[in-house]
Design an enzyme around this catalytic site. Structure first.
Site, PDB file in Angstrom:
ATOM      1  N   ARG A 105       0.745  -0.880  -0.141  1.00  0.00           N
ATOM      2  CA  ARG A 105       0.203   0.055   0.031  1.00  0.00           C
ATOM      3  C   ARG A 105       1.157   1.191   0.306  1.00  0.00           C
ATOM      4  O   ARG A 105       1.413   1.208   1.034  1.00  0.00           O
ATOM      5  CB  ARG A 105      -0.899  -0.093   1.537  1.00  0.00           C
ATOM      6  N   HIS A 132      -7.053   0.899  -6.525  1.00  0.00           N
ATOM      7  CA  HIS A 132      -7.770  -0.140  -5.899  1.00  0.00           C
ATOM      8  C   HIS A 132      -7.896  -1.008  -6.183  1.00  0.00           C
ATOM      9  O   HIS A 132      -9.187  -1.625  -6.054  1.00  0.00           O
ATOM     10  CB  HIS A 132      -8.511   0.981  -4.051  1.00  0.00           C
ATOM     11  N   GLN A 135     -10.150  -3.711  -3.884  1.00  0.00           N
ATOM     12  CA  GLN A 135     -11.474  -2.977  -3.361  1.00  0.00           C
ATOM     13  C   GLN A 135     -11.810  -3.791  -4.348  1.00  0.00           C
ATOM     14  O   GLN A 135     -13.337  -4.279  -4.200  1.00  0.00           O
ATOM     15  CB  GLN A 135     -11.552  -2.286  -3.013  1.00  0.00           C
ATOM     16  N   ASP A 228     -17.267   6.968  -1.925  1.00  0.00           N
ATOM     17  CA  ASP A 228     -16.225   6.826  -1.245  1.00  0.00           C
ATOM     18  C   ASP A 228     -15.685   7.965  -0.637  1.00  0.00           C
ATOM     19  O   ASP A 228     -16.912   9.038  -0.266  1.00  0.00           O
ATOM     20  CB  ASP A 228     -15.241   6.375  -2.310  1.00  0.00           C
ATOM     21  N   CYS A 268     -16.402   1.453   0.530  1.00  0.00           N
ATOM     22  CA  CYS A 268     -15.230   0.300  -0.118  1.00  0.00           C
ATOM     23  C   CYS A 268     -14.762   0.862   1.835  1.00  0.00           C
ATOM     24  O   CYS A 268     -14.406  -0.232   2.689  1.00  0.00           O
ATOM     25  CB  CYS A 268     -14.375   1.503  -0.571  1.00  0.00           C
ATOM     26  N   ARG A 296     -13.560  -8.869   1.160  1.00  0.00           N
ATOM     27  CA  ARG A 296     -12.440  -8.364   0.763  1.00  0.00           C
ATOM     28  C   ARG A 296     -11.577  -9.425   1.308  1.00  0.00           C
ATOM     29  O   ARG A 296      -9.747  -9.897   0.348  1.00  0.00           O
ATOM     30  CB  ARG A 296     -11.449  -7.201   2.076  1.00  0.00           C
TER      31      ARG A 296
HETATM   32  N1   CP Z   1     -11.313   0.103   2.154  1.00  0.00           N
HETATM   33  C1   CP Z   1     -10.559  -0.220   2.262  1.00  0.00           C
HETATM   34  O1   CP Z   1      -9.190  -0.698   1.762  1.00  0.00           O
HETATM   35  O2   CP Z   1     -10.323  -0.123   3.933  1.00  0.00           O
HETATM   36  P1   CP Z   1      -8.875   0.075   4.540  1.00  0.00           P
HETATM   37  O3   CP Z   1      -8.331   1.290   4.177  1.00  0.00           O
HETATM   38  O4   CP Z   1      -8.991   0.066   6.072  1.00  0.00           O
HETATM   39  O5   CP Z   1      -7.785  -1.495   4.517  1.00  0.00           O
HETATM   40  N1  NVA Z   2     -10.131   6.926  -0.704  1.00  0.00           N
HETATM   41  C1  NVA Z   2      -9.609   6.059  -0.225  1.00  0.00           C
HETATM   42  C2  NVA Z   2      -9.914   4.832  -0.194  1.00  0.00           C
HETATM   43  C3  NVA Z   2      -9.803   4.567   0.930  1.00  0.00           C
HETATM   44  C4  NVA Z   2      -9.434   2.962   1.781  1.00  0.00           C
HETATM   45  C5  NVA Z   2      -8.046   6.824   0.757  1.00  0.00           C
HETATM   46  O1  NVA Z   2      -7.223   5.960  -0.640  1.00  0.00           O
HETATM   47  O2  NVA Z   2      -7.790   6.954   1.330  1.00  0.00           O
END
Ligand code: CP
Ligand code: NVA
Length: 313
Positions: A105, A132, A135, A228, A268, A296
């Site tokens: 990540r 993502h 997701q 989101d 998400c 997930r």
């Molecule tokens: N939806 C998602 O990726 O959540 P987290 O940021 O908690 O991993």
């Molecule tokens: N768009 C959000 C998604 C988190 C899972 C972010 O990048 O913070």
């Protein structure tokens, strides 16, 4: 079907591969995968690298590893020598000597591309500024579970249509030949380069992309309403401006009047309370967010297994 492949964006996968991963995730969920077929991945190691916080991704990947017999190593980059300037190219090549698969990540998608170029081990995108895909896979799995047939489904993503989650949902929709509406303020619509890429896929698959700043129009007859956060990780400095611009796009019962009666609400997660979705709609019968979060785990297992095993499961 996808052994050894990096999983950086759904753009690199065909509709058949995406449908296979969804089907495999559903089989994992219902314990329909023969455990003996997984022996080939037992005792392999997975590095889970995080530059940013996470609840779902970190936990689902770790639990997926345990259930598959893989050893997960949770690594925050700030605790590694990367934080003291170790070149990413070296980090990737060193990691490669210890582990069999890497999930990361990151802030910049470029970081994933460098990891993937320098590590021979396959690299999975656990969220970047651009995409993502883990997701999106769980999202389409959830839509399939709720509606069965995907082909007639109209999906409306409302809010920050230029963020990672919106991008991956759009890519999945065009790959699968579905109709997707991107609904939000013009200044946050996806960039031309992104639209050129997805429009090209859509031409081939006969998918439909509609972009509008009008919620009533964008949500008309929609079966899926997805939102989101308005301020993604890394955009905290823009918070004040974003909250103002996105305010008219909060998903609430007033806004969804034109949607299909039996629409499902997706997010998400994490949500920001009082911002992109009202509490009553979030808690209503339309909301499938916790099924989506559960999925997930199943999709994480499918992706690990499909990449690490030579044979199709
Ligand atoms: N939806 C998602 O990726 O959540 P987290 O940021 O908690 O991993
Ligand atoms: N768009 C959000 C998604 C988190 C899972 C972010 O990048 O913070």
């Amino acid at each position: 079907m996808i052994p050894g492949k990096d999983f950086l964006t759904l753009l690199d996968f065909s509709a058949d591969e995406i449908l296979y991963l969804i089907d495999l995730s559903i089989r994992f969920k219902h314990n329909k995968v023969d455990a003996k077929r997984l022996i080939g991945i037992h005792n392999k190691a997975a590095a889970l690298i995080f530059e940013k916080p996470s609840t779902r991704t970190r936990i689902s990947l770790e639990v997926a590893c345990h259930q598959l017999g893989l050893s997960p190593l949770y690594i925050e980059t700030k605790t590694t020598q990367l934080a003291r300037g170790e070149p990413l190219e070296d980090f990737a090549r060193v990691l490669d000597r210890y582990v069999d698969i890497i999930a990361a990540r990151v802030y910049s998608h470029k970081t994933l591309e460098i990891l993937a170029r320098y590590a021979r081990a396959p690299v999975i995108n656990a969220l970047s500024d651009m995409y993502h895909p883990l997701q999106a896979l769980a999202d389409f799995m959830t839509i399939k579970e709720k509606f069965g047939d995907l082909s007639e489904i109209k999906i409306a993503f409302i809010g920050d249509t230029d963020n990672n989650v919106a991008h991956s949902l759009t890519i999945g929709a065009v790959k699968l030949g579905l109709e997707i509406r991107l609904v939000g303020p013009r200044e946050y619509w996806p960039k031309k380069e992104f639209l050129d890429v997805v429009n090209k896929v859509a031409e081939r698959t006969e998918a439909k992309i509609v972009i509008t700043d009008n919620p009533a129009e964008g949500l008309r007859d929609a079966n899926v309403i997805y939102t989101d956060v308005w301020v993604s990780m890394g955009q905290e400095e823009e918070r004040k401006k974003r909250l103002k611009v996105f305010r008219p796009y909060q998903v609430n019962f007033d806004l969804v009047k034109t949607a299909s009666q039996d629409f499902i609400f997706m997010h998400c997660l994490p949500r920001h309370r009082g911002e992109e979705v009202s509490d009553d709609l979030f808690e209503s019968k339309h909301s499938v967010v916790f099924d989506q979060a559960e999925n997930r785990l199943h999709t994480a297992k499918a992706v690990f297994a499909a990449i690490l095993l030579e044979e199709k499961l």
